[in-house]
Design a protein around this motif. Structure first.
Motif, PDB file in Angstrom:
ATOM      1  N   ASP A 169       0.849  -1.180   0.000  1.00  0.00           N
ATOM      2  CA  ASP A 169       0.000   0.000   0.000  1.00  0.00           C
ATOM      3  C   ASP A 169       0.895   1.244   0.000  1.00  0.00           C
ATOM      4  O   ASP A 169       1.678   1.461   0.924  1.00  0.00           O
ATOM      5  N   GLU A 171       0.347   4.277   0.514  1.00  0.00           N
ATOM      6  CA  GLU A 171       0.148   5.251   1.594  1.00  0.00           C
ATOM      7  C   GLU A 171       0.748   4.742   2.905  1.00  0.00           C
ATOM      8  O   GLU A 171       1.345   5.494   3.653  1.00  0.00           O
ATOM      9  N   LYS A 172       0.578   3.422   3.133  1.00  0.00           N
ATOM     10  CA  LYS A 172       0.924   2.911   4.467  1.00  0.00           C
ATOM     11  C   LYS A 172       2.247   2.165   4.536  1.00  0.00           C
ATOM     12  O   LYS A 172       2.931   2.194   5.549  1.00  0.00           O
TER      13      LYS A 172
END
Ligand code: GLU
Length: 328
Positions: A169, A171-172
């Motif tokens: 991911d 973003e994470k």
């Protein structure tokens, strides 16, 4: 003040002021058209310069000067050429494919005026990493800081697709930076990033520069699973091996298997047929000289120059290919 003293003073001032105030750029006499390329540590810039050089050898006859212009990369080039802000551009086959089909950056705005001029060399999807970051596979990018290039290059779109494919991911799971690729080698050496993505011809100055610092670097193989997945589903992607002999300082001992994508010189439907014809003719008729302009062009053949061009051929290129018996 005597006349001699005044003349001396004038001469002194003229010399002094011209050395602190650089003279303005002098425009060339003949009309110019630009070829939008990439940043100066990549190979597009060299490719655009080489095409311009072949053409400009007949400057007097053609009465036109071609100029290679640095840029952010494929996406910016396609946009500029599609919108008439530049005459020619170089782009990755997959970026032209997205533009033609209205995908990704061109979602719902398919570009139908793009035309191909020449196929060039094959670029390679490349991940450059610091050895001390312990990145031996794509999965190891988790938790790392990775530069994916600036908006305008295709690196970002590809990076997002590839990270998605392996289930990371954006973003994470990792920290993404979007700095221009010409800064990436320095950022890696300064410890600001752990790795960077770059789809580029080899050899190139970016990897060469990155390999000369104190931090040892390597090129990370993306893995056969990803290569098979991408190359079996898409007409614009192929398997490719990155030769490493030019990069004497990197940690890799073997060439690196990865995904390849063709670099294509293109224009739009408005490009002048004579100009395109001359460009193509000069590259073909001086192919040996053209290949000497950069080691990434060493394996170019007439077949590579004329096939897998993604968007329809411009009439000027078609005319030369037909005359040269390269197209029926
Ligand atoms: N493939 C990169 C891009 O599309 C450019 C590579 C180069 O400049 O050689 O932006």
């Amino acid at each position: 003040m005597s006349l001699v003293a005044r003349l001396f003073l004038l001469l002194f001032l003229a010399t002094f002021t011209s050395s602190i105030f650089p003279s303005p750029l002098i425009a060339f006499d003949e009309p110019m058209q630009s070829i939008k390329t990439g940043n100066i540590t990549g190979v597009y810039y060299a490719a655009g310069s080489a095409v311009a050089k072949m053409h400009n050898r007949k400057l007097k006859e053609y009465k036109l000067r071609l100029i290679a212009e640095a840029s952010e990369g494929s996406i910016a080039n396609i946009d500029d050429v599609a919108n008439g802000l530049a005459s020619f551009g170089i782009a990755q086959a997959n970026a032209l494919y997205f533009a033609k089909n209205g995908e990704h950056y061109w979602q719902d705005t398919p570009q139908d005026k793009l035309r191909s001029v020449l196929g060039l060399y094959t670029e390679a999807f490349t991940i450059v990493a610091a050895v001390d970051a312990g990145i031996n596979s794509l999965a190891d990018l988790k938790g790392k800081t990775v530069n994916i290039g600036e908006l305008g290059s295709t690196d970002g779109i590809q990076a997002k697709g590839i990270l998605n494919f392996i289930g990371l991911d954006l973003e994470k799971d990792l920290t993404i930076t979007e700095k221009p690729t010409y800064e990436a080698s320095e950022l890696l050496q300064q410890g600001d990033i752990d790795a960077y993505f770059y789809t580029v011809g080899h050899p190139n100055l970016s990897v060469k520069e990155a390999s000369h610092g104190d931090r040892k670097i390597m090129i990370v193989a993306p893995g056969q699973e990803l290569i098979d997945f991408l190359t079996s589903n898409r007409e614009d992607l192929v398997e490719r091996v990155i030769p490493i002999d030019y990069y004497t300082e990197i940690a890799n001992k073997e060439p690196v298997r990865t995904i390849g994508v063709k670099a294509i010189l293109f224009c739009n439907t408005d490009a002048d047929e004579e100009v395109v014809y001359h460009m193509v003719k000069e590259v073909f008729e001086n192919l040996d000289l053209f290949k000497q302009q950069h080691p990434a062009f060493a394996n170019l053949t007439p077949e590579k120059l004329t096939t897998e061009l993604i968007v329809p051929l411009h009439p000027g290129a078609k005319r030369y290919f037909k005359e040269a018996g390269l197209l029926r």
